[in-house]
Motif scaffolding. Structure first.
Motif, PDB file in Angstrom:
ATOM      1  N   ARG A  18      29.227  10.693 -21.363  1.00  0.00           N
ATOM      2  CA  ARG A  18      30.201  10.281 -20.347  1.00  0.00           C
ATOM      3  C   ARG A  18      29.809  10.762 -18.968  1.00  0.00           C
ATOM      4  O   ARG A  18      29.788   9.990 -17.999  1.00  0.00           O
ATOM      5  CB  ARG A  18      31.556  10.878 -20.701  1.00  0.00           C
ATOM      6  N   ARG A  19      29.499  12.040 -18.868  1.00  0.00           N
ATOM      7  CA  ARG A  19      29.127  12.604 -17.571  1.00  0.00           C
ATOM      8  C   ARG A  19      27.867  11.932 -17.036  1.00  0.00           C
ATOM      9  O   ARG A  19      27.762  11.617 -15.850  1.00  0.00           O
ATOM     10  CB  ARG A  19      28.869  14.117 -17.710  1.00  0.00           C
ATOM     11  N   SER A  20      26.922  11.693 -17.938  1.00  0.00           N
ATOM     12  CA  SER A  20      25.654  11.110 -17.506  1.00  0.00           C
ATOM     13  C   SER A  20      25.844   9.685 -17.006  1.00  0.00           C
ATOM     14  O   SER A  20      25.235   9.275 -16.011  1.00  0.00           O
ATOM     15  CB  SER A  20      24.669  11.123 -18.668  1.00  0.00           C
ATOM     16  N   LYS A  21      26.699   8.949 -17.730  1.00  0.00           N
ATOM     17  CA  LYS A  21      26.984   7.583 -17.288  1.00  0.00           C
ATOM     18  C   LYS A  21      27.649   7.609 -15.904  1.00  0.00           C
ATOM     19  O   LYS A  21      27.318   6.802 -15.032  1.00  0.00           O
ATOM     20  CB  LYS A  21      27.899   6.891 -18.290  1.00  0.00           C
ATOM     21  N   ALA A  22      28.565   8.538 -15.734  1.00  0.00           N
ATOM     22  CA  ALA A  22      29.257   8.652 -14.447  1.00  0.00           C
ATOM     23  C   ALA A  22      28.266   8.993 -13.343  1.00  0.00           C
ATOM     24  O   ALA A  22      28.439   8.605 -12.188  1.00  0.00           O
ATOM     25  CB  ALA A  22      30.349   9.714 -14.535  1.00  0.00           C
ATOM     26  N   ALA A  23      27.197   9.712 -13.711  1.00  0.00           N
ATOM     27  CA  ALA A  23      26.175  10.075 -12.729  1.00  0.00           C
ATOM     28  C   ALA A  23      25.226   8.906 -12.464  1.00  0.00           C
ATOM     29  O   ALA A  23      24.293   9.031 -11.681  1.00  0.00           O
ATOM     30  CB  ALA A  23      25.393  11.295 -13.200  1.00  0.00           C
ATOM     31  N   GLY A  24      25.455   7.805 -13.162  1.00  0.00           N
ATOM     32  CA  GLY A  24      24.673   6.606 -12.890  1.00  0.00           C
ATOM     33  C   GLY A  24      23.423   6.463 -13.734  1.00  0.00           C
ATOM     34  O   GLY A  24      22.595   5.590 -13.469  1.00  0.00           O
ATOM     35  N   LEU A  30      21.793   4.100 -20.341  1.00  0.00           N
ATOM     36  CA  LEU A  30      21.807   4.608 -21.711  1.00  0.00           C
ATOM     37  C   LEU A  30      20.396   4.994 -22.139  1.00  0.00           C
ATOM     38  O   LEU A  30      20.207   5.970 -22.864  1.00  0.00           O
ATOM     39  CB  LEU A  30      22.384   3.559 -22.656  1.00  0.00           C
ATOM     40  N   ALA A  31      19.400   4.264 -21.715  1.00  0.00           N
ATOM     41  CA  ALA A  31      18.020   4.578 -22.083  1.00  0.00           C
ATOM     42  C   ALA A  31      17.629   5.952 -21.541  1.00  0.00           C
ATOM     43  O   ALA A  31      16.989   6.747 -22.235  1.00  0.00           O
ATOM     44  CB  ALA A  31      17.077   3.501 -21.550  1.00  0.00           C
ATOM     45  N   GLU A  32      18.036   6.217 -20.313  1.00  0.00           N
ATOM     46  CA  GLU A  32      17.707   7.513 -19.719  1.00  0.00           C
ATOM     47  C   GLU A  32      18.444   8.639 -20.434  1.00  0.00           C
ATOM     48  O   GLU A  32      17.877   9.707 -20.708  1.00  0.00           O
ATOM     49  CB  GLU A  32      18.056   7.500 -18.229  1.00  0.00           C
ATOM     50  N   ILE A  33      19.685   8.395 -20.739  1.00  0.00           N
ATOM     51  CA  ILE A  33      20.482   9.404 -21.444  1.00  0.00           C
ATOM     52  C   ILE A  33      19.862   9.674 -22.814  1.00  0.00           C
ATOM     53  O   ILE A  33      19.759  10.816 -23.256  1.00  0.00           O
ATOM     54  CB  ILE A  33      21.939   8.922 -21.592  1.00  0.00           C
ATOM     55  N   ARG A  34      19.422   8.619 -23.466  1.00  0.00           N
ATOM     56  CA  ARG A  34      18.791   8.790 -24.778  1.00  0.00           C
ATOM     57  C   ARG A  34      17.550   9.682 -24.666  1.00  0.00           C
ATOM     58  O   ARG A  34      17.332  10.551 -25.501  1.00  0.00           O
ATOM     59  CB  ARG A  34      18.422   7.435 -25.371  1.00  0.00           C
ATOM     60  N   ASN A  35      16.752   9.467 -23.632  1.00  0.00           N
ATOM     61  CA  ASN A  35      15.570  10.314 -23.438  1.00  0.00           C
ATOM     62  C   ASN A  35      15.958  11.782 -23.321  1.00  0.00           C
ATOM     63  O   ASN A  35      15.330  12.654 -23.939  1.00  0.00           O
ATOM     64  CB  ASN A  35      14.826   9.903 -22.158  1.00  0.00           C
ATOM     65  N   ILE A  36      16.968  12.051 -22.526  1.00  0.00           N
ATOM     66  CA  ILE A  36      17.400  13.438 -22.327  1.00  0.00           C
ATOM     67  C   ILE A  36      17.861  14.043 -23.644  1.00  0.00           C
ATOM     68  O   ILE A  36      17.496  15.171 -23.995  1.00  0.00           O
ATOM     69  CB  ILE A  36      18.536  13.483 -21.282  1.00  0.00           C
ATOM     70  N   LEU A  37      18.635  13.265 -24.384  1.00  0.00           N
ATOM     71  CA  LEU A  37      19.144  13.765 -25.665  1.00  0.00           C
ATOM     72  C   LEU A  37      18.002  14.044 -26.633  1.00  0.00           C
ATOM     73  O   LEU A  37      18.046  15.024 -27.391  1.00  0.00           O
ATOM     74  CB  LEU A  37      20.119  12.744 -26.268  1.00  0.00           C
ATOM     75  N   GLN A  38      16.983  13.206 -26.586  1.00  0.00           N
ATOM     76  CA  GLN A  38      15.856  13.415 -27.505  1.00  0.00           C
ATOM     77  C   GLN A  38      15.128  14.717 -27.185  1.00  0.00           C
ATOM     78  O   GLN A  38      14.678  15.415 -28.088  1.00  0.00           O
ATOM     79  CB  GLN A  38      14.893  12.227 -27.432  1.00  0.00           C
ATOM     80  N   ILE A  39      15.024  15.028 -25.907  1.00  0.00           N
ATOM     81  CA  ILE A  39      14.374  16.286 -25.526  1.00  0.00           C
ATOM     82  C   ILE A  39      15.195  17.461 -26.044  1.00  0.00           C
ATOM     83  O   ILE A  39      14.671  18.391 -26.657  1.00  0.00           O
ATOM     84  CB  ILE A  39      14.228  16.356 -23.993  1.00  0.00           C
TER      85      ILE A  39
END
Lengths: 132, 132
Positions: B54-60, B63-72
DNA sequence: TGTGGCCTTCCACGGTAGAGGAAGGCTCCG
DNA sequence: CGGAGCCTTCCTCTACCGTGGAAGGCCACA
């Protein structure tokens, strides 16, 4: 002035043949005369219409808006007033869009400050990343 | 702390059940444990992950970018450095996007000036609209 | 006669982030 | 026991603007 086939018309307008068929299919270009072999046969006037579409796209109008304008012209009226209204609408849309992006940029910049100055070893894994 | 079903997890994170299934399907959420009836069973920790999304989406972030972060993070590393790089990239993207829209706004404003001051009766029908 | 370059149609895909709905199963409450 | 409200899967659709490709027809030149 001779008629031209789709490839030549497209090249003259700086478009692809695919785009011309697409515009025809979506009502921006009237159904055009076909030769005996089924090929589309574009009269010279068609070029002005294609160039109008080009200019309008460059001005940021959507194909739907361009189609509206063309329909008014095709109905025999001068679309200038409608064009002005459309552009006014677009100005407010653009202003809002720009404002949103600017706000998003500010918040991204804040997050960036935090993330680049923070200490990764202090980051709580349960939160994934503390700086977002 | 008890496990919850998808509806409760979604409500707690301010999302829909559709979104949660979508995230799971696209690798943002790991496959979750199912109860004997096939229902998804979310542990309490899942909420932090949803809120991070949620926070990441709000930061613009996409989903692909958020997925990368989560994978790390899931690989056991702190994603902070990657997050900072991602945000830096986003800042330049936003700046460019804003610059483009600003330029478009300027040109639309010019066209608007011309169209609202022009005389429709002077408009050449062959050009569709002289102000575009 | 063959070959290359046009032209025709129609179908699928891309990216974004899910929404909407159908058909069917589960569970809780009265 | 019945019905409301969950849950499951799967399929389609949104908006935008074409692009890419397949299968086949037409035409000119060597």
């Amino acid at each position: 002035m001779r008629t031209v086939r789709i490839g030549e018309a497209a090249a003259a307008a700086g478009m692809t043949t695919k785009a011309l068929r697409f515009y025809e299919q979506h009502g921006l270009l009237p159904p055009v005369h076909r030769g005996s072999n089924g090929y589309r046969d574009y009269p010279p006037e068609a070029l002005a219409r294609l160039q109008f579409i080009r200019r309008s796209k460059a001005a940021g109008l959507s194909l739907a808006e361009i189609r509206n304008i063309l329909q008014i012209r095709d109905a025999g009226q001068a679309p200038c007033a409608h064009v002005a209204a459309q552009l006014a609408q677009q100005l407010t849309d653009l202003d809002q869009h720009i404002a949103e992006l600017t706000a998003l940029r500010a918040s991204a910049a804040e997050h960036y400050q935090a993330a680049s100055q923070g200490d990764p070893t202090q980051c709580d894994p349960a939160q994934i990343c503390s700086y977002l």
